[in-house]
Design a protein around this motif. Structure first.
Motif, mmCIF file in Angstrom:
data_model
loop_
_atom_site.group_PDB
_atom_site.id
_atom_site.type_symbol
_atom_site.label_atom_id
_atom_site.label_comp_id
_atom_site.label_asym_id
_atom_site.label_seq_id
_atom_site.Cartn_x
_atom_site.Cartn_y
_atom_site.Cartn_z
ATOM 1 N N LEU A 54 42.216 13.099 -17.218
ATOM 2 C CA LEU A 54 41.715 13.767 -18.422
ATOM 3 C C LEU A 54 41.758 12.830 -19.625
ATOM 4 O O LEU A 54 40.840 12.814 -20.450
ATOM 5 N N GLY A 55 42.827 12.054 -19.727
ATOM 6 C CA GLY A 55 42.956 11.146 -20.860
ATOM 7 C C GLY A 55 41.947 10.013 -20.829
ATOM 8 O O GLY A 55 41.410 9.619 -21.864
ATOM 9 N N LEU A 56 41.631 9.494 -19.640
ATOM 10 C CA LEU A 56 40.677 8.397 -19.542
ATOM 11 C C LEU A 56 39.283 8.817 -19.984
ATOM 12 O O LEU A 56 38.502 7.994 -20.472
ATOM 13 N N GLY A 57 38.969 10.098 -19.831
ATOM 14 C CA GLY A 57 37.665 10.582 -20.249
ATOM 15 C C GLY A 57 37.429 10.452 -21.731
ATOM 16 O O GLY A 57 36.285 10.349 -22.190
ATOM 17 N N THR A 58 38.491 10.433 -22.518
ATOM 18 C CA THR A 58 38.355 10.290 -23.973
ATOM 19 C C THR A 58 38.929 8.978 -24.497
ATOM 20 O O THR A 58 38.672 8.619 -25.645
ATOM 21 N N ALA A 59 39.669 8.264 -23.664
ATOM 22 C CA ALA A 59 40.255 6.996 -24.104
ATOM 23 C C ALA A 59 39.189 5.974 -24.471
ATOM 24 O O ALA A 59 39.460 5.008 -25.187
#
Length: 410
Positions: A54-59
């Motif tokens: 989930l974090g990589l999608g916005t990182a």
């Protein structure tokens, strides 16, 4: 008797096409992001890895956001948005195919999250920068409010629909999302509006870094926007952790994927209610007062997640907490776009988004680890204390308290 401000939007063919494409895409996104952590948990059993995906999608905003703003001000925004949608369709379809053949791996999910995040970054920066040219400055706050309320209406059923789609098969949510991106690209192709004003092309030797510095400087010279952007970024850290946190709390209560969808439908109901009144509130109340109200409501309501004994009450808390955020978003975006020249809108938008969405990714990346280390309920109270501190700081800021109604600038 004057017609409602939003009535002119329904006669704007291009805004109708833009909105319809975004709504179709919103249904696909809802299905995708509800299914994604469930797929990761099914593959690995690790809440930490779910948080990483989930974090990589916005990182991507941390690495690519500022560049995306410069490119959105250089490139043709309409063509850029169409190619971004087609790219995301291919990436998401790849996940569906891999799931169908039982070949999905974590490296593919990580890579898809990063690449889709880059395309999403560029799409949203170009879309936000183009909107004032599609609807005109007078209808900007109404267009932002209508976009949010329509998306909220889709999400009311979309979150529950996402659970149903996942029950039908693990590949279904990702297939639906891929098709939604293709539909959005088609609607953009039918639009006739110019997405940016005529301007000289960038000099062949002009550096992106110079363009980026210009956008950052424009944002920094606006004290209210600067402060509220920093506060929004701090709030997004909590929000990033909160998504996985709510899923974890619902699973601890024995919620099925369908009931998890119902919880997020509750959030969508609250967001839709707030979006419906956002244009009126934006034009009537000062931006600072809206920001202070949002933070205090979030600080007081968020701890109730730890006390909710059933998924239904989790949905009620989500509805209450989500009601004020759309009003603030419309007010803040209207203010920012109204005071920014068109040739800088991509860069200023990306500068703000880099901070806020980057903070969102930090929260999502840390959320899984914090849940594993502290437990879900203690993390809820920690997030509540964080929101309380932000509310106090914002209330004490004189420049924010004296900011005019955002709608008065458009």
């Amino acid at each position: 008797m004057h017609a409602p401000r939003g009535s002119g939007l329904f006669r704007n063919r291009d805004f109708s096409l833009l909105l319809s494409g975004q709504l179709v895409s919103a249904v696909g996104d809802q299905a995708h992001f509800t299914a994604l952590p469930l797929v990761v948990l099914a593959l690995t059993g690790s809440v930490t890895r779910a948080g990483v995906v989930l974090g990589l999608g916005t990182a991507s905003f941390l690495v690519f956001g500022l560049v995306a703003g410069a490119l959105a001000d250089r490139w043709d925004r309409k063509a850029t948005m169409i190619w971004c949608e087609l790219g995301r369709a291919v990436l998401t379809a790849g996940v569906a195919v891999a799931l169908w053949f039982d070949g999905l791996t974590m490296p593919q999910l990580y890579g898809t999250a990063v690449l889709a995040g880059i395309l999403t970054t560029l799409f949203h920066v170009a879309n936000t920068a183009a909107l004032p040219n599609v609807v005109g400055p007078r209808l900007l706050s109404a267009a932002l409010g209508l976009s949010q309320s329509a998306a909220g209406a889709v999400a009311v059923v979309g979150a529950s629909l996402a659970g149903v789609l996942y029950e039908l098969g693990r590949t279904v949510p990702f297939t639906v999302n891929a098709l939604s991106f293709a539909a959005s690209a088609a609607s953009l192709g039918l639009m006739r509006s110019r997405f940016q004003v005529d301007r000289k092309r960038a000099r062949p030797g002009a550096r992106l870094t110079a363009d980026i510095r210009e956008g950052l400087g424009s944002l920094w010279r606006q004290p209210v926007v600067r402060f509220l952007t920093l506060v929004s970024a701090a709030d997004k850290v909590r929000y990033g952790a909160g998504y996985l946190l709510i899923i974890t709390l619902a699973r601890q209560l024995g919620a099925s994927p369908l009931w998890i969808g119902v919880v997020f439908s509750g959030a969508a109901v609250g967001a839709m209610a707030g979006a419906l009144v956002s244009d009126r509130v934006t034009r009537r109340f000062p931006l600072g007062r809206i920001a202070v109200a949002m933070l205090w409501v979030e600080a007081l309501v968020f701890p109730l997640y730890a006390l909710a004994p059933t998924p239904l009450l989790l949905a009620a808390v989500a509805a209450a907490e989500s009601m004020v955020a759309p009003v603030y978003t419309v007010a803040m975006t209207t203010h920012q776009l109204a005071i920014t020249p068109d040739e800088l809108r991509g860069r200023v938008t990306s500068a703000a988004s880099t901070l806020t969405t980057g903070a969102l990714s930090v929260g999502a990346l840390a959320g899984g680890a914090l849940i594993a280390a502290l437990g879900a309920e203690p993390l809820v109270w920690l997030c509540g204390a964080w929101l309380l501190a932000l509310a106090v700081l914002t209330t004490a800021n004189r420049a924010v308290r004296q900011a005019p109604p955002a709608g008065a600038l458009s």
